[in-house]
Write an enzyme that holds these catalytic residues in place. Structure first.
Site, PDB file in Angstrom:
ATOM      1  CG  ASN A 173     157.032  49.559  77.324  1.00 49.78           C
ATOM      2  OD1 ASN A 173     156.546  50.596  77.768  1.00 49.78           O
ATOM      3  ND2 ASN A 173     157.894  49.546  76.332  1.00 49.78           N
ATOM      4  CE  LYS A 204     156.164  47.198  73.612  1.00 46.63           C
ATOM      5  NZ  LYS A 204     156.470  45.771  73.408  1.00 46.63           N
ATOM      6  CG  ASP A 209     157.941  41.387  70.069  1.00 46.10           C
ATOM      7  OD1 ASP A 209     158.297  41.667  71.231  1.00 46.10           O
ATOM      8  OD2 ASP A 209     158.748  41.183  69.151  1.00 46.10           O
ATOM      9  CB  SER A 210     156.787  46.932  68.758  1.00 44.31           C
ATOM     10  OG  SER A 210     155.434  46.904  69.123  1.00 44.31           O
ATOM     11  NE  ARG A 241     152.797  49.265  71.496  1.00 46.34           N
ATOM     12  CZ  ARG A 241     153.929  49.940  71.230  1.00 46.34           C
ATOM     13  NH1 ARG A 241     153.918  51.259  71.174  1.00 46.34           N
ATOM     14  NH2 ARG A 241     155.067  49.324  71.032  1.00 46.34           N
TER      15      ARG A 241
END
Ligand code: IMP
Length: 191
Positions: free
Chosen positions: A15, A18, A70-71, A173
């Site tokens: 991503n 991110k 990881d979210s 994040r």
């Protein structure tokens, strides 16, 4: 002490959004982020921490310090859904069904990130959350994923309606990755 911090960490993720956020948050710690674009398999898991442990196991071939995360978006009135299934749910359904379900339910929600650092056999994990609510319709063109429908508590705008740097002040994040920055700043460059 920032001067003693290791200079580089490899962030493994598919991503780009991110990767940008992680690099921006670690920069003030004097840490440079090398982004390795790679899709890491996510096991059927019941927690983000479990997914992160699997990702940490999958990056053992990457030399030096490695960062994964990881979210998920958790909605208490939907029993925590989509949670660990956030990516799959968004890919398959988009925002529509969630917004429809929430017309008759409490709209409170939170994002959570679990970040994992690996250096050789040593691993450490850190988490961060931001609370807010789900907007009645998507708004804004910035960010990625669920950003257009998430309004942090105390804000009027969604994450997608503000400049990236503003999201980084409070995001799940950023909160997890700042803990990574503090951890790396404390650790000796050669350890
Ligand atoms: P994963 O961590 O890549 O599995 O992300 C799970 C899902 O949540 C994906 O659909 C992401 O796009 C979304 N997501 C992760 N972080 C964020 C964020 O900061 N804002 C909005 N959506 C996010």
């Amino acid at each position: 002490m920032v001067n003693a911090a290791p200079r580089t960490i490899t962030f493994v993720s598919r991503n780009p959004g991110k990767a940008r956020e992680v690099a921006a948050v670690l920069a003030p710690f004097g840490i440079r982020v090398r982004w390795r674009r790679r899709e890491l398999a996510e096991p059927q898991a019941s927690s983000l921490a479990e997914v992160v442990r699997a990702k940490l196991a999958a990056v053992q071939d990457v030399p030096g310090r490695v960062l994964v995360e990881d979210s998920g978006l958790f909605i208490p009135s939907l029993h925590g859904f989509p949670g660990v299934y956030s990516a799959h749910f968004l890919e398959v359904w988009g925002f529509g069904p969630m917004l429809e379900l929430l017309q008759r339910r409490e709209r409170r929600a939170y994002f959570r990130t679990v970040a994992g650092v690996r250096h050789g056999r040593r691993i450490a994990t850190f988490s961060g959350e931001v609370h807010g609510s789900i907007a009645s319709r998507p708004r804004g063109r910035g960010g990625f994923g669920y950003d257009p429908i998430f309004i942090p508590t105390g804000w009027k705008q969604t994450f997608a309606e503000v400049p990236a740097a503003e999201k980084d002040t409070i995001s799940h994040r950023a909160r997890a990755i700042r803990k990574v920055g503090e951890f790396l700043a404390r650790s000796r460059p050669d350890r």
